[in-house]
Design a protein around this motif. Sequence first.
Motif, PDB file in Angstrom:
ATOM      1  N   VAL A   1      -9.660 -15.916 -18.797  1.00 38.27           N
ATOM      2  CA  VAL A   1      -9.749 -15.375 -17.580  1.00 38.27           C
ATOM      3  C   VAL A   1      -8.694 -14.774 -16.772  1.00 38.27           C
ATOM      4  CG1 VAL A   1     -12.231 -16.258 -17.374  1.00 38.27           C
ATOM      5  CG2 VAL A   1      -9.978 -17.369 -16.291  1.00 38.27           C
ATOM      6  N   LEU A   2      -8.577 -13.678 -15.998  1.00 36.01           N
ATOM      7  CA  LEU A   2      -7.879 -13.147 -14.895  1.00 36.01           C
ATOM      8  C   LEU A   2      -8.458 -13.460 -13.636  1.00 36.01           C
ATOM      9  CD1 LEU A   2      -5.332 -10.130 -14.769  1.00 36.01           C
ATOM     10  CD2 LEU A   2      -7.097 -10.562 -13.108  1.00 36.01           C
ATOM     11  N   LEU A   3      -7.557 -14.315 -13.054  1.00 37.98           N
ATOM     12  CA  LEU A   3      -7.969 -14.595 -11.327  1.00 37.98           C
ATOM     13  C   LEU A   3      -6.975 -13.992 -10.399  1.00 37.98           C
ATOM     14  CD1 LEU A   3      -7.945 -18.579 -12.318  1.00 37.98           C
ATOM     15  CD2 LEU A   3      -9.941 -17.238 -12.181  1.00 37.98           C
ATOM     16  N   PHE A   4      -7.829 -13.709  -9.288  1.00 41.65           N
ATOM     17  CA  PHE A   4      -7.154 -13.031  -8.185  1.00 41.65           C
ATOM     18  C   PHE A   4      -7.640 -14.225  -6.999  1.00 41.65           C
ATOM     19  CE2 PHE A   4      -6.553  -9.046 -10.042  1.00 41.65           C
ATOM     20  CZ  PHE A   4      -5.496  -8.515  -9.692  1.00 41.65           C
ATOM     21  N   GLU A   5      -6.499 -14.778  -6.416  1.00 40.31           N
ATOM     22  CA  GLU A   5      -7.025 -15.452  -5.340  1.00 40.31           C
ATOM     23  C   GLU A   5      -5.789 -15.878  -4.464  1.00 40.31           C
ATOM     24  OE1 GLU A   5      -8.495 -18.957  -7.549  1.00 40.31           O
ATOM     25  OE2 GLU A   5      -6.386 -19.708  -7.981  1.00 40.31           O
ATOM     26  N   PRO A   6      -5.980 -16.214  -3.048  1.00 38.92           N
ATOM     27  CA  PRO A   6      -4.801 -16.271  -2.147  1.00 38.92           C
ATOM     28  C   PRO A   6      -3.999 -17.480  -2.370  1.00 38.92           C
ATOM     29  CG  PRO A   6      -6.967 -16.071  -0.683  1.00 38.92           C
ATOM     30  CD  PRO A   6      -7.215 -16.139  -2.297  1.00 38.92           C
TER      31      PRO A   6
END
Length: 123
Positions: free
Chosen positions: A97-102
Amino acid sequence: MDLSKKNILAKFECFNDHWKPHIIGELNGQLVKLAKLKDDFVWHSHAHEDEYFQVFKGTLYMEFRDRTEVLSAGDMIIVPKGVEHNPYTKDGEEVWVLLFEPASTKHTGEVAHERTHNDQEWI
């Protein structure tokens, strides 16, 4: 800032650990991370941060208290802040998985667990 291109599939080949995200980029206070997932995780939430999950390989099960979403390669889901969730895989399958998060997002929110990794590294 690094202006060179990155091959996401090649970056996945740089590590083998499960449930430990690796950082590949940063933009506007958000970290771009890759993770390999396998088996069970832990119920958790993030009080102040939304999370973006995109599946590159395998089948990810995103369990919520009232339902489970099944994500295949190419699918994505955004988990809103404050929503309890439990990602997992089945039958020993490894999921990429690829994640975007602060950048401030703690791996398992406020839950302390053996799978918690707040020492994520750049690859």
